[in-house]
Design a protein around this motif. Structure first.
Motif, mmCIF file in Angstrom:
data_model
loop_
_atom_site.group_PDB
_atom_site.id
_atom_site.type_symbol
_atom_site.label_atom_id
_atom_site.label_comp_id
_atom_site.label_asym_id
_atom_site.label_seq_id
_atom_site.Cartn_x
_atom_site.Cartn_y
_atom_site.Cartn_z
ATOM 1 N N ILE A 71 4.037 -7.753 -9.124
ATOM 2 C CA ILE A 71 4.022 -7.215 -10.492
ATOM 3 C C ILE A 71 3.406 -5.826 -10.456
ATOM 4 O O ILE A 71 2.270 -5.646 -10.001
ATOM 5 N N VAL A 72 4.153 -4.837 -10.926
ATOM 6 C CA VAL A 72 3.649 -3.471 -11.052
ATOM 7 C C VAL A 72 3.302 -3.241 -12.515
ATOM 8 O O VAL A 72 4.122 -3.486 -13.405
ATOM 9 N N VAL A 73 2.078 -2.779 -12.755
ATOM 10 C CA VAL A 73 1.622 -2.504 -14.118
ATOM 11 C C VAL A 73 1.343 -1.012 -14.240
ATOM 12 O O VAL A 73 0.544 -0.454 -13.477
ATOM 13 N N GLY A 74 2.024 -0.368 -15.189
ATOM 14 C CA GLY A 74 1.798 1.059 -15.394
ATOM 15 C C GLY A 74 2.246 1.882 -14.206
ATOM 16 O O GLY A 74 3.311 1.656 -13.636
ATOM 17 N N LYS A 75 1.375 2.820 -13.798
ATOM 18 C CA LYS A 75 1.754 3.784 -12.770
ATOM 19 C C LYS A 75 1.116 3.522 -11.411
ATOM 20 O O LYS A 75 1.431 4.220 -10.451
ATOM 21 N N LYS A 76 0.199 2.554 -11.312
ATOM 22 C CA LYS A 76 -0.439 2.403 -10.006
ATOM 23 C C LYS A 76 -0.923 0.997 -9.675
ATOM 24 O O LYS A 76 -1.157 0.696 -8.510
ATOM 25 N N ASP A 77 -1.090 0.127 -10.649
ATOM 26 C CA ASP A 77 -1.627 -1.206 -10.351
ATOM 27 C C ASP A 77 -0.516 -2.134 -9.882
ATOM 28 O O ASP A 77 0.531 -2.253 -10.524
ATOM 29 N N ILE A 78 -0.759 -2.793 -8.749
ATOM 30 C CA ILE A 78 0.207 -3.744 -8.203
ATOM 31 C C ILE A 78 -0.520 -5.060 -7.914
ATOM 32 O O ILE A 78 -1.544 -5.080 -7.244
ATOM 33 N N TYR A 79 0.044 -6.140 -8.452
ATOM 34 C CA TYR A 79 -0.521 -7.468 -8.230
ATOM 35 C C TYR A 79 0.479 -8.294 -7.423
ATOM 36 O O TYR A 79 1.676 -8.264 -7.690
ATOM 37 N N THR A 80 -0.012 -9.024 -6.439
ATOM 38 C CA THR A 80 0.870 -9.881 -5.636
ATOM 39 C C THR A 80 0.352 -11.308 -5.673
ATOM 40 O O THR A 80 -0.866 -11.553 -5.718
ATOM 41 N N LYS A 81 1.274 -12.240 -5.658
ATOM 42 C CA LYS A 81 0.915 -13.650 -5.634
ATOM 43 C C LYS A 81 1.894 -14.375 -4.725
ATOM 44 O O LYS A 81 3.106 -14.398 -4.971
ATOM 45 N N GLU A 128 0.827 -1.213 0.000
ATOM 46 C CA GLU A 128 0.000 0.000 0.000
ATOM 47 C C GLU A 128 0.861 1.263 0.000
ATOM 48 O O GLU A 128 0.511 2.257 -0.631
ATOM 49 N N ILE A 129 1.965 1.226 0.710
ATOM 50 C CA ILE A 129 2.863 2.390 0.718
ATOM 51 C C ILE A 129 3.446 2.597 -0.674
ATOM 52 O O ILE A 129 3.501 3.726 -1.180
ATOM 53 N N VAL A 130 3.888 1.501 -1.319
ATOM 54 C CA VAL A 130 4.431 1.612 -2.675
ATOM 55 C C VAL A 130 3.349 2.099 -3.631
ATOM 56 O O VAL A 130 3.604 2.938 -4.504
ATOM 57 N N ILE A 139 11.593 -12.312 -2.726
ATOM 58 C CA ILE A 139 10.634 -11.495 -3.479
ATOM 59 C C ILE A 139 11.108 -11.381 -4.916
ATOM 60 O O ILE A 139 12.253 -11.004 -5.180
ATOM 61 N N GLU A 140 10.235 -11.718 -5.852
ATOM 62 C CA GLU A 140 10.503 -11.518 -7.275
ATOM 63 C C GLU A 140 9.684 -10.322 -7.755
ATOM 64 O O GLU A 140 8.467 -10.245 -7.519
ATOM 65 N N LEU A 141 10.348 -9.363 -8.402
ATOM 66 C CA LEU A 141 9.699 -8.129 -8.855
ATOM 67 C C LEU A 141 9.604 -8.098 -10.376
ATOM 68 O O LEU A 141 10.572 -8.431 -11.072
ATOM 69 N N LYS A 142 8.465 -7.676 -10.877
ATOM 70 C CA LYS A 142 8.274 -7.503 -12.315
ATOM 71 C C LYS A 142 7.600 -6.153 -12.578
ATOM 72 O O LYS A 142 6.787 -5.688 -11.769
ATOM 73 N N TYR A 143 7.923 -5.571 -13.733
ATOM 74 C CA TYR A 143 7.256 -4.326 -14.136
ATOM 75 C C TYR A 143 6.755 -4.482 -15.573
ATOM 76 O O TYR A 143 7.480 -4.953 -16.449
ATOM 77 N N ILE A 144 5.518 -4.072 -15.791
ATOM 78 C CA ILE A 144 4.904 -4.129 -17.118
ATOM 79 C C ILE A 144 4.410 -2.728 -17.484
ATOM 80 O O ILE A 144 3.692 -2.095 -16.703
ATOM 81 N N SER A 158 0.895 4.048 -2.975
ATOM 82 C CA SER A 158 0.692 5.496 -2.779
ATOM 83 C C SER A 158 1.774 6.314 -3.475
ATOM 84 O O SER A 158 1.527 7.438 -3.907
ATOM 85 N N ILE A 159 2.971 5.747 -3.582
ATOM 86 C CA ILE A 159 4.047 6.440 -4.292
ATOM 87 C C ILE A 159 3.796 6.403 -5.794
ATOM 88 O O ILE A 159 4.002 7.399 -6.500
ATOM 89 N N LEU A 160 3.334 5.257 -6.290
ATOM 90 C CA LEU A 160 3.160 5.092 -7.727
ATOM 91 C C LEU A 160 1.941 5.822 -8.283
ATOM 92 O O LEU A 160 1.929 6.233 -9.447
ATOM 93 N N GLU A 161 0.912 5.974 -7.465
ATOM 94 C CA GLU A 161 -0.304 6.606 -7.967
ATOM 95 C C GLU A 161 -0.033 8.044 -8.385
ATOM 96 O O GLU A 161 0.546 8.828 -7.641
ATOM 97 N N GLU A 162 -0.472 8.389 -9.539
ATOM 98 C CA GLU A 162 -0.180 9.712 -10.100
ATOM 99 C C GLU A 162 -0.714 10.837 -9.231
ATOM 100 O O GLU A 162 -0.117 11.903 -9.138
ATOM 101 N N LYS A 163 -1.803 10.617 -8.534
ATOM 102 C CA LYS A 163 -2.383 11.676 -7.712
ATOM 103 C C LYS A 163 -1.483 12.036 -6.534
ATOM 104 O O LYS A 163 -1.605 13.123 -5.958
ATOM 105 N N CYS A 164 -0.563 11.150 -6.172
ATOM 106 C CA CYS A 164 0.330 11.422 -5.053
ATOM 107 C C CYS A 164 1.669 11.991 -5.499
ATOM 108 O O CYS A 164 2.514 12.299 -4.675
ATOM 109 N N LEU A 165 1.858 12.067 -6.807
ATOM 110 C CA LEU A 165 3.144 12.548 -7.293
ATOM 111 C C LEU A 165 3.239 14.059 -7.152
ATOM 112 O O LEU A 165 2.244 14.765 -7.257
#
Length: 571
Positions: free
Chosen positions: A558-568, A435-437, A510-515, A439-446
């Motif tokens: 997995i982070v997608v774009g500027k705000k979506d984060i998926y965890t598995k 959730e903290i990450v 932790i494995e990190l991916k960005y799309i 909030s950083i990624l969401e454009e409204k918080c930039l």
């Protein structure tokens, strides 16, 4: 048992009070064969002042009667050179020169430092000098140099000049944004340049030796037109371990303090290697431990018979944080991102740069990080010298400085991070950190001044830097990043610290991916690939050996774009 000399830089006190001393006196023989005017850089808290104090005691003409007591059990005591106890020593430290209140105050403070050192010189050598009181005519550093030379010539003695922290006030000027003041004191007939020119002139008479130290070559090029006599031995292969401890020296230290249990020694050596070792100043040499960090650990361990709560000395954090602002003035974001996300970079090391070229050449930025101890030599590569982050202490300094930036930009409270990481440690729940990450990624918080161009640059390195920084500043996990093992690379591995084993139930890989937003349709494919990698990492030899199988959590993010984060989570 020998006492641990944490924070002690007076060689005479160290020897007389039964403090532990790692014998570096063999380097006197090497230095004696080199140019008599020597320049040598090492990072903060690396033993420079103690080494200068050792040289002072060895060469001081007034210490003849103490030679056996101070050096008899050391290498140089058994193998003395012809110049032992031959010189009058003029020692100058520029630590504490006032660089924050304008040029006139700087001039006054600089001259006072020099004049005070002259008074100490005259008082100390009053048994030899014809003049017992300092002349009231000494009003400037330049005249002070001429005066010392005159005093020595009257009694036909030679002078050895020891200069510590030669660049202290220059670094403060540059980090404080006072580049114009820096230029005025070092160019033309500026008083600093005039002082060094006077030193050079005196070498034609009786200033026979000079040894200068600092943390960067930032003034060296600006001084050369008036002081082009010193040889820079910073990268000299023979002097790589002149400061700092080799592994063999560390083992001898453990013997001295009676840490003889085999398993305990192995554990301590391994941990100290990860935290404090890794510094190389020549690609053909071995690595050394930071001596201050080493003594900090041993001092705390021997006092309480357990690991210190913090493996990182707060004094080191403070000192490196301040001096690192010098490098951050370059504002080379791409280089910093490369260093923080991969742990290394390549460059052509430069041995000097002046104020005019300081910010214009990117090689200067990476070279400066090397001199400041924020990077060290790994090897020679096709694109020049490969530099890497030397150890875990320095990693934490990068994380802390990067966190300062993002906390200002995004108003993130450190307490919220600690709560989130505590959830990971005790409950095995990573969602509060996600959730903290988010909030950083969401454009409204930039921040308003962050352009779309900056947003487009979002990639896996940026995502990784965020997670590294947030978990790193909490400092309750030991983090390994992209460590190679027999089945590939783990993006992040969070290991329980020995000091916090009672409050750390879970460890993590932790494995990190960005799309990119435009590639969102690849999400399912990337997820399947990531889960396969995560399973493979969990079965790797390194993870099996280093992490507790019972409390191991494996998660794909997995982070997608500027705000979506998926965890598995992988069970």
């Amino acid at each position: 048992m020998k006492r641990i000399p944490y924070g002690i830089s007076n060689f005479e006190i160290l020897k007389e009070k039964n403090y532990l001393y790692v014998d570096k006196t063999s380097y006197i023989n090497i230095l004696d064969t080199y140019s008599p005017y020597q320049f040598f850089i090492r990072p903060r808290r690396f033993g420079k002042s103690l080494f200068i104090s050792m040289l002072e005691n060895y060469y001081d003409i007034n210490k003849k009667d103490k030679f056996e007591k101070l050096f008899g059990d050391l290498y140089i005591g058994k193998n003395p050179t012809e110049e032992k106890n031959k010189f009058m020593i003029w020692k100058i430290s520029f630590a504490g020169v006032d660089a924050g209140n304008g040029e006139e105050e700087l001039r006054r403070s600089f001259n006072e430092k020099i004049i005070l050192s002259v008074e100490k010189f005259v008082n100390y050598y009053s048994n030899l000098l014809e003049d017992k009181v300092v002349s009231k005519e000494i009003k400037s550093a330049e005249i002070a140099v001429q005066y010392i030379s005159l005093l020595a010539s009257k009694i036909n003695k030679q002078v050895f000049i020891l200069i510590d922290e030669y660049d202290n006030f220059a670094n403060e000027l540059i980090t404080g944004g006072k580049q114009n003041t820096y230029k005025s004191i070092l160019h033309g007939e500026g008083f600093v340049k005039v002082f060094y020119k006077a030193l050079k002139d005196a070498t034609a008479d009786n200033f026979a030796r000079i040894f200068m130290t600092g943390v960067s070559p930032i003034m060296l090029d600006d001084l050369t037109s008036g002081f082009n006599i010193t040889m820079n031995y910073t990268l000299d292969e023979n002097l790589n371990a002149m400061l700092g401890f080799t592994r063999e020296e560390l083992l001898s230290i453990l013997d001295e303090v009676n840490l003889t249990d085999y398993d305990l020694r192995r554990k301590i050596c391994n941990d100290m290697t990860e935290y404090y070792n890794g510094y190389k100043f020549n690609s053909n040499s071995g690595s050394v431990f930071n001596p201050d960090m080493t003594m900090y650990f041993l001092n705390r361990y021997l006092m309480y018979n357990r690991y210190p709560k913090e493996m990182i000395d707060n004094n080191v954090k403070t000192d490196y944080g301040k001096v690192n602002q010098l490098a951050y003035n370059f504002n080379d974001k791409e280089a910093l991102k490369e260093i923080m996300s991969t742990g290394e970079t390549s460059t052509i090391l430069v041995d000097r740069f002046n104020i005019h070229t300081m910010y214009s050449d990117k090689e200067n930025f990476k070279s400066l990080l090397f001199y400041l101890g924020m990077l060290t030599i790994k090897e020679e590569g096709p694109l020049g010298t490969v530099l890497k982050i030397p150890n875990y202490v320095i990693k934490t300094i990068y994380w802390n400085q990067y966190f300062q930036k993002i906390s200002e930009d995004y108003n993130i409270e450190i307490q919220n991070i600690r709560i989130a990481v505590n959830e990971m440690r005790m409950q095995g729940n990573i969602e509060p950190l996600i959730e903290i990450v988010r909030s950083i990624l969401e454009e409204k918080c930039l921040p308003e001044n962050l352009s779309n161009r900056d947003l487009i640059k979002m990639d896996e390195k940026n995502v990784k830097m965020m997670f590294l920084t947030l978990i790193g500043v909490d400092s309750t996990y030991f983090i390994k990043s992209e460590d190679e093992n027999n089945k590939g690379y783990v993006d992040l591995m969070l290991r329980r610290k020995i000091q916090l084993k009672d409050i750390t139930k879970f460890e993590w890989i932790i494995e990190l991916k960005y799309i990119k937003e435009s590639d969102r349709n690849t999400l399912e494919t990337i997820k399947n690939q990531g889960l396969k990698q995560l399973k493979m990492y969990g079965e790797s030899k390194m993870v099996q050996e280093e992490l507790d199988k019972e409390g191991l959590k494996k998660v794909l993010i997995i982070v997608v774009g500027k705000k979506d984060i998926y965890t598995k989570n992988l069970s």
